[in-house]
Design an enzyme around this catalytic site. Structure first.
Site, PDB file in Angstrom:
ATOM      1  N   ASP A 128     -10.259  -1.071   0.773  1.00 60.15           N
ATOM      2  CA  ASP A 128     -10.545   0.191   1.453  1.00 60.15           C
ATOM      3  C   ASP A 128      -9.264   0.736   2.088  1.00 60.15           C
ATOM      4  O   ASP A 128      -8.667   0.081   2.944  1.00 60.15           O
ATOM      5  CB  ASP A 128     -11.607  -0.059   2.521  1.00 60.15           C
ATOM      6  CG  ASP A 128     -12.112   1.224   3.174  1.00 60.15           C
ATOM      7  OD1 ASP A 128     -11.527   2.295   2.905  1.00 60.15           O
ATOM      8  OD2 ASP A 128     -13.076   1.144   3.944  1.00 60.15           O
ATOM      9  N   HIS A 168      -9.026   3.222   4.113  1.00 56.98           N
ATOM     10  CA  HIS A 168      -9.330   4.031   5.292  1.00 56.98           C
ATOM     11  C   HIS A 168      -9.011   3.311   6.599  1.00 56.98           C
ATOM     12  O   HIS A 168      -9.851   3.152   7.486  1.00 56.98           O
ATOM     13  CB  HIS A 168     -10.798   4.462   5.256  1.00 56.98           C
ATOM     14  CG  HIS A 168     -11.134   5.288   4.071  1.00 56.98           C
ATOM     15  ND1 HIS A 168     -11.599   4.727   2.881  1.00 56.98           N
ATOM     16  CD2 HIS A 168     -11.056   6.616   3.851  1.00 56.98           C
ATOM     17  CE1 HIS A 168     -11.798   5.702   2.002  1.00 56.98           C
ATOM     18  NE2 HIS A 168     -11.475   6.852   2.559  1.00 56.98           N
ATOM     19  N   CYS A 208      -6.721   9.158   0.686  1.00 55.54           N
ATOM     20  CA  CYS A 208      -7.324   7.876   0.279  1.00 55.54           C
ATOM     21  C   CYS A 208      -7.248   7.638  -1.226  1.00 55.54           C
ATOM     22  O   CYS A 208      -6.972   6.524  -1.669  1.00 55.54           O
ATOM     23  CB  CYS A 208      -8.753   7.760   0.794  1.00 55.54           C
ATOM     24  SG  CYS A 208      -9.856   9.104   0.351  1.00 55.54           S
TER      25      CYS A 208
END
Length: 409
Positions: free
Chosen positions: A291, A293, A81
């Site tokens: 993000d 993820h 990430c």
């Protein structure tokens, strides 16, 4: 190539507008929304705000790419990430360099070749200069095994080392040390042999056509006075910081917020325990972020071809988190295309970020500290190879820098 582009367009013809409920996710407030140096009114500039956010390149976990190093992982889910966030902050700098901060992405539009060339730099292939393969293996020189989680400072060091092999962008990546940005060192790294400065043609700076809102307290220099110098390399300035011990110290919060308002803002790398995010803006006391993820399949695209780019732009409602929840380990990012941009950045930081604070986030100094080792700009090693093989052969040429992060995955 054209047929492939038309095939991509066909996928979007019946696409539902996923932004229809966007504002339901944001507070109904008079607070301005800041996105990478640009200011928006939530109530009156909805479409412009949405377009700006969706135009940022969004890199996420990917799966089913060729194994890193030939025998390593074929997915970065669960560990990549911060690497993806590093890709995003670098991609933002490249978009500003080649397309301008005012450039906007639309799925139905045909985009410049430079846009597709930028995307190709980040494809999940070992021969893409900023691929997950290159970043993970360059990280070995920073003491990180492939598959191990990275923090903001480590990713900044990896980007700095990879950039010296990127001849097309010729980007100077400067990473500050000991919470100190040295003007003399940056100018030394960015200057190169060339003729005198020439006037800028077209939208190429942070001038009056850059799209910065008239409500911004940081008005850039007039576009008519913006210059591109052939002797100046565009700069991505990364400032790794630790803004507290276990939590961010409240004394730094206002200064951090001011950084998103500066026209040269390129975002912030950071997150919270177990999660890394790319922060692109703020509203009130909340940060707005992209993000990484989400796990998508790696694209099977040929190098240099047009890329099916729908998965590289986040069209969901924006994520937000309270600034007080931020982990204290961060890396600030700023992009200065010209020397004039950098001089303007120095003035703004001194006036708006540093001088108004009792406790400064970092120091900005004119001269290289005398007690430091001499500054040597990063250069390309004399290695006649490319890709993962090149990285494996140069790992030991680099020394690890001090770590700042405490995040773990």
């Amino acid at each position: 190539m054209e047929a492939g582009y038309c095939l991509v367009l066909a996928k979007y013809e019946n696409q539902i507008n996923v932004f229809s409920d966007f504002l339901d996710e944001l507070p109904d407030s008079a607070e301005p929304v800041w996105i990478l140096g640009q200011c928006y009114d939530v109530k009156t500039e909805k479409s412009n705000l949405l377009s700006d956010i969706s135009s940022r390149l969004w890199f996420t976990y990917r799966k089913k790419f060729s194994p890193i190093g030939g025998t390593g992982p074929s997915s970065d889910a669960g560990w990549g990430c911060m690497l993806r966030c590093g890709q995003m902050i670098l991609a933002q700098a490249l978009v500003c360099q080649h397309l301008g901060r005012e450039w906007r992405w639309h799925p139905e539009s045909k985009h410049p070749a430079e846009y597709h060339r930028i995307l190709n730099c980040f494809l999940d292939k070992k021969d893409s200069c900023y691929s997950i393969h290159q970043m993970a293996q360059m990280g070995v020189g920073e003491g990180k095994s492939v598959g191990e989680w990275y923090g903001p400072n480590t990713v900044a060091q990896v980007l700095k080392k990879l950039a010296v092999f990127d001849d097309w962008n010729s980007l100077a990546v400067y990473v500050s040390m000991d919470n100190t940005v040295v003007i003399e060192d940056i100018k030394k790294q960015c200057q190169k042999a060339g003729p005198d400065s020439r006037p800028c043609a077209g939208a190429c700076g942070w001038g009056e056509f850059s799209g910065v809102s008239s409500s911004s307290p940081f008005r850039p220099l007039s576009h008519a006075h913006s210059y591109i110098s052939p002797s100046w390399r565009p700069l991505l300035l990364l400032v790794p910081l630790r803004l507290g011990i276990n939590n961010i110290n409240p004394v730094y919060i206002q200064a951090l917020k001011e950084c998103f308002k500066i026209p040269q803002s390129c975002g912030v790398l950071g997150g919270k325990p177990n999660l890394a995010y790319y922060f692109i803006g703020l509203i009130g006391e909340e940060l707005i972020y992209l993000d990484p993820h989400t796990t998508q399949s790696a694209l099977d695209a040929e190098q240099g071809s047009y890329v099916d780019d729908l998965g590289y732009h986040c069209q969901r409602s924006p994520h937000r988190m309270k600034i007080t929840s931020l982990d204290p380990s961060v890396a600030l990012g700023f992009f200065c295309k010209t020397e004039e941009d950098f001089d303007s950045w120095c003035d703004l930081v001194q006036k708006e970020v540093l001088k108004k604070r009792n406790l400064r986030m970092f120091e900005l100094v004119e001269k290289h500290p005398s007690h430091w080792p001499p500054f040597v700009p990063p250069t390309k090693p004399e290695v006649q190879t490319t890709g993962a093989e090149f990285i494996e052969s140069t790992d030991k040429l680099f020394e690890s820098e001090e770590e700042f992060e405490i995040l773990n995955v």
